[in-house]
Write a protein that holds these residues in place. Structure first.
Motif, PDB file in Angstrom:
ATOM      1  N   MET A   1      25.932   7.910  24.131  1.00 15.31           N
ATOM      2  CA  MET A   1      24.842   8.560  23.726  1.00 15.31           C
ATOM      3  C   MET A   1      24.137   7.782  22.770  1.00 15.31           C
ATOM      4  SD  MET A   1      24.199  12.292  22.249  1.00 15.31           S
ATOM      5  CE  MET A   1      25.159  13.272  23.564  1.00 15.31           C
ATOM      6  N   SER A   2      22.793   7.623  22.937  1.00 14.49           N
ATOM      7  CA  SER A   2      22.192   6.803  21.703  1.00 14.49           C
ATOM      8  C   SER A   2      21.830   7.719  20.697  1.00 14.49           C
ATOM      9  CB  SER A   2      20.850   6.455  22.184  1.00 14.49           C
ATOM     10  OG  SER A   2      19.938   7.561  22.310  1.00 14.49           O
ATOM     11  N   ILE A   3      21.691   7.053  19.603  1.00  9.87           N
ATOM     12  CA  ILE A   3      21.292   7.563  18.189  1.00  9.87           C
ATOM     13  C   ILE A   3      19.963   8.846  18.461  1.00  9.87           C
ATOM     14  CG2 ILE A   3      20.409   7.379  15.901  1.00  9.87           C
ATOM     15  CD1 ILE A   3      21.769   4.518  16.054  1.00  9.87           C
ATOM     16  N   LYS A   4      19.002   8.272  19.031  1.00 10.43           N
ATOM     17  CA  LYS A   4      18.010   9.100  19.294  1.00 10.43           C
ATOM     18  C   LYS A   4      18.474  10.573  20.097  1.00 10.43           C
ATOM     19  CE  LYS A   4      13.607   9.690  21.731  1.00 10.43           C
ATOM     20  NZ  LYS A   4      12.813   9.097  22.654  1.00 10.43           N
ATOM     21  N   GLU A   5      19.219  10.413  21.065  1.00  7.98           N
ATOM     22  CA  GLU A   5      19.549  11.638  21.815  1.00  7.98           C
ATOM     23  C   GLU A   5      20.559  12.389  20.860  1.00  7.98           C
ATOM     24  OE1 GLU A   5      21.590   9.623  25.127  1.00  7.98           O
ATOM     25  OE2 GLU A   5      19.954   9.406  26.425  1.00  7.98           O
ATOM     26  N   LYS A  36       7.356   5.454  16.137  1.00  2.00           N
ATOM     27  CA  LYS A  36       7.690   4.077  16.385  1.00  2.00           C
ATOM     28  C   LYS A  36       7.679   3.737  17.994  1.00  2.00           C
ATOM     29  CE  LYS A  36      10.064   0.246  15.347  1.00  2.00           C
ATOM     30  NZ  LYS A  36       9.475  -0.726  14.544  1.00  2.00           N
ATOM     31  N   GLU A  37       8.052   4.568  18.683  1.00  2.00           N
ATOM     32  CA  GLU A  37       7.927   4.633  20.343  1.00  2.00           C
ATOM     33  C   GLU A  37       6.568   4.325  20.604  1.00  2.00           C
ATOM     34  OE1 GLU A  37       9.624   8.081  21.952  1.00  2.00           O
ATOM     35  OE2 GLU A  37      11.526   6.957  22.132  1.00  2.00           O
ATOM     36  N   ILE A  38       5.608   5.011  19.910  1.00  2.00           N
ATOM     37  CA  ILE A  38       4.240   4.824  20.426  1.00  2.00           C
ATOM     38  C   ILE A  38       3.720   3.442  20.007  1.00  2.00           C
ATOM     39  CG2 ILE A  38       1.817   5.718  19.804  1.00  2.00           C
ATOM     40  CD1 ILE A  38       3.042   8.373  20.018  1.00  2.00           C
ATOM     41  N   SER A  39       4.043   2.959  19.029  1.00  2.00           N
ATOM     42  CA  SER A  39       3.646   1.772  18.404  1.00  2.00           C
ATOM     43  C   SER A  39       4.157   0.619  19.039  1.00  2.00           C
ATOM     44  CB  SER A  39       4.023   1.594  16.793  1.00  2.00           C
ATOM     45  OG  SER A  39       5.336   1.488  16.558  1.00  2.00           O
ATOM     46  N   GLU A  40       5.451   0.704  19.700  1.00  7.12           N
ATOM     47  CA  GLU A  40       6.174  -0.256  20.434  1.00  7.12           C
ATOM     48  C   GLU A  40       5.816  -0.300  21.961  1.00  7.12           C
ATOM     49  OE1 GLU A  40       8.080  -2.645  19.398  1.00  7.12           O
ATOM     50  OE2 GLU A  40       7.578  -2.018  17.125  1.00  7.12           O
ATOM     51  N   ARG A  41       5.213   0.719  22.451  1.00  9.11           N
ATOM     52  CA  ARG A  41       4.932   0.950  23.750  1.00  9.11           C
ATOM     53  C   ARG A  41       4.555  -0.158  24.441  1.00  9.11           C
ATOM     54  NH1 ARG A  41       2.427   6.556  24.843  1.00  9.11           N
ATOM     55  NH2 ARG A  41       4.659   7.089  24.327  1.00  9.11           N
ATOM     56  N   LYS A  42       4.826  -0.837  25.385  1.00  5.94           N
ATOM     57  CA  LYS A  42       4.412  -1.758  26.404  1.00  5.94           C
ATOM     58  C   LYS A  42       4.511  -1.442  27.822  1.00  5.94           C
ATOM     59  CE  LYS A  42       6.041  -4.974  22.781  1.00  5.94           C
ATOM     60  NZ  LYS A  42       7.475  -5.360  22.384  1.00  5.94           N
ATOM     61  N   GLY A  44       3.784   0.852  29.862  1.00 13.47           N
ATOM     62  CA  GLY A  44       4.197   2.148  29.894  1.00 13.47           C
ATOM     63  C   GLY A  44       5.633   2.743  29.640  1.00 13.47           C
ATOM     64  N   GLU A  45       6.518   1.753  29.123  1.00 14.40           N
ATOM     65  CA  GLU A  45       7.582   1.845  28.684  1.00 14.40           C
ATOM     66  C   GLU A  45       7.744   2.481  27.207  1.00 14.40           C
ATOM     67  OE1 GLU A  45      11.605  -0.939  27.149  1.00 14.40           O
ATOM     68  OE2 GLU A  45      10.369  -1.528  28.965  1.00 14.40           O
ATOM     69  N   SER A  46       8.487   3.613  27.159  1.00 14.21           N
ATOM     70  CA  SER A  46       8.344   4.466  25.777  1.00 14.21           C
ATOM     71  C   SER A  46       9.594   4.430  25.131  1.00 14.21           C
ATOM     72  CB  SER A  46       7.687   5.787  26.240  1.00 14.21           C
ATOM     73  OG  SER A  46       8.298   6.652  26.865  1.00 14.21           O
ATOM     74  N   SER A  47      10.791   4.073  25.593  1.00 11.41           N
ATOM     75  CA  SER A  47      11.846   4.203  24.809  1.00 11.41           C
ATOM     76  C   SER A  47      12.066   3.276  23.905  1.00 11.41           C
ATOM     77  CB  SER A  47      12.992   4.340  25.871  1.00 11.41           C
ATOM     78  OG  SER A  47      13.290   3.036  26.393  1.00 11.41           O
ATOM     79  N   THR A  49      15.032   1.108  21.090  1.00 18.25           N
ATOM     80  CA  THR A  49      16.398   0.791  21.353  1.00 18.25           C
ATOM     81  C   THR A  49      17.093   1.416  19.829  1.00 18.25           C
ATOM     82  OG1 THR A  49      16.126  -1.217  19.672  1.00 18.25           O
ATOM     83  CG2 THR A  49      16.038  -1.616  22.215  1.00 18.25           C
ATOM     84  N   ASP A  50      18.414   1.588  20.077  1.00 16.07           N
ATOM     85  CA  ASP A  50      19.229   2.024  18.879  1.00 16.07           C
ATOM     86  C   ASP A  50      18.858   1.217  17.530  1.00 16.07           C
ATOM     87  OD1 ASP A  50      20.353   4.204  19.817  1.00 16.07           O
ATOM     88  OD2 ASP A  50      22.411   3.538  19.855  1.00 16.07           O
ATOM     89  N   GLU A  51      18.765   0.066  17.617  1.00 16.54           N
ATOM     90  CA  GLU A  51      18.434  -0.913  16.570  1.00 16.54           C
ATOM     91  C   GLU A  51      17.097  -0.340  15.983  1.00 16.54           C
ATOM     92  OE1 GLU A  51      17.050  -5.480  16.358  1.00 16.54           O
ATOM     93  OE2 GLU A  51      19.384  -5.196  16.447  1.00 16.54           O
ATOM     94  N   GLN A  52      16.012  -0.082  16.710  1.00 17.07           N
ATOM     95  CA  GLN A  52      14.820   0.202  16.258  1.00 17.07           C
ATOM     96  C   GLN A  52      14.783   1.529  15.623  1.00 17.07           C
ATOM     97  OE1 GLN A  52      12.964  -0.385  20.119  1.00 17.07           O
ATOM     98  NE2 GLN A  52      11.530  -1.783  19.174  1.00 17.07           N
ATOM     99  N   VAL A  53      15.499   2.474  16.340  1.00 14.81           N
ATOM    100  CA  VAL A  53      15.802   3.743  15.682  1.00 14.81           C
ATOM    101  C   VAL A  53      16.460   3.595  14.326  1.00 14.81           C
ATOM    102  CG1 VAL A  53      17.027   6.120  15.686  1.00 14.81           C
ATOM    103  CG2 VAL A  53      15.926   5.157  17.871  1.00 14.81           C
ATOM    104  N   ILE A  54      17.380   2.833  14.077  1.00 16.18           N
ATOM    105  CA  ILE A  54      18.156   2.491  12.708  1.00 16.18           C
ATOM    106  C   ILE A  54      17.150   1.877  11.816  1.00 16.18           C
ATOM    107  CG2 ILE A  54      19.722   0.922  11.607  1.00 16.18           C
ATOM    108  CD1 ILE A  54      21.592   1.221  14.177  1.00 16.18           C
ATOM    109  N   GLU A  55      16.214   1.190  12.233  1.00 11.29           N
ATOM    110  CA  GLU A  55      15.130   0.786  11.216  1.00 11.29           C
ATOM    111  C   GLU A  55      14.523   1.814  10.774  1.00 11.29           C
ATOM    112  OE1 GLU A  55      12.389  -2.202  12.813  1.00 11.29           O
ATOM    113  OE2 GLU A  55      14.033  -3.371  13.750  1.00 11.29           O
ATOM    114  N   VAL A  56      13.890   2.659  11.619  1.00 13.38           N
ATOM    115  CA  VAL A  56      13.161   4.087  11.190  1.00 13.38           C
ATOM    116  C   VAL A  56      14.101   4.756  10.237  1.00 13.38           C
ATOM    117  CG1 VAL A  56      12.181   6.127  11.935  1.00 13.38           C
ATOM    118  CG2 VAL A  56      11.841   4.090  13.331  1.00 13.38           C
ATOM    119  N   LEU A  57      15.358   5.098  10.594  1.00 12.02           N
ATOM    120  CA  LEU A  57      16.303   5.772   9.595  1.00 12.02           C
ATOM    121  C   LEU A  57      16.641   5.110   8.136  1.00 12.02           C
ATOM    122  CD1 LEU A  57      18.954   7.021  12.121  1.00 12.02           C
ATOM    123  CD2 LEU A  57      16.759   8.327  11.465  1.00 12.02           C
ATOM    124  N   MET A  58      16.789   3.852   8.254  1.00 12.51           N
ATOM    125  CA  MET A  58      16.776   3.135   7.123  1.00 12.51           C
ATOM    126  C   MET A  58      15.594   3.175   6.213  1.00 12.51           C
ATOM    127  SD  MET A  58      19.042  -0.372   8.219  1.00 12.51           S
ATOM    128  CE  MET A  58      19.443  -0.618   6.115  1.00 12.51           C
TER     129      MET A  58
END
Length: 152
Positions: A1-5, A36-42, A44-47, A49-58
């Motif tokens: 399960m991902s960090i986001k989930e 972060k998902e919206i800013s990284e959207r390319k 149509g892909e909107s998910s 990575t865990d690494e990006q979620v960790i950046e947000v959390l840090m």
């Protein structure tokens, strides 16, 4: 399960159990992750990575730490406690951070590999170290240790 989930599932649990403090923090984290998902959207892909979620959390944890320092200087103990509670909730979703000795060991190893000996090499060492230790150590700690090691 991902960090986001995990965060989303914990958010649902906090709603069900009516834990207002945890709910407030998790809603804030959800909003930041969605930003972060919206800013990284390319394409149509909107998910993200865990690494990006960790950046947000840090980033959120760093903001809480800075707030704690400011509130302590201002004598606002009530707000210090609130920020500390929020920080502890955020930290449960972050991976184990490296301690200072482990960071220092990695910095020394990298300096030896690069042949870095003076402060003129600071940028090169920091660039490599930050990519190596991303999500494992805070940038401020890495920077301080690199400066100390290069100053020897």
């Amino acid at each position: 399960m991902s960090i986001k989930e995990t965060i989303m599932n914990d958010l649902k649990e906090a709603m069900k159990s009516q834990k207002a403090d945890k709910l407030r923090v998790l809603r804030s984290m959800k909003a930041k992750i969605l930003e972060k998902e919206i800013s990284e959207r390319k394409g149509g892909e909107s998910s993200i990575t865990d690494e990006q979620v960790i950046e947000v959390l840090m980033k959120a944890a760093k903001q809480r730490k800075e707030s704690i320092d400011q509130f302590e200087q201002g004598g606002r103990d009530d707000l210090v406690e609130k920020e500390k509670e929020e920080l502890s909730i955020i930290e449960t979703y972050l991976p184990e951070m490296m301690d200072e000795d482990a960071i220092r060991k990695e910095v020394r190893k990298q300096m030896e590999e690069m042949g870095a000996t003076s402060m003129a090499d600071m940028g090169k060492v920091m660039g490599v170290m930050m990519s190596k230790l991303k999500g494992k150590a805070e940038g401020g700690d890495v920077s301080r240790i690199v400066k100390e090691e290069l100053s020897k």
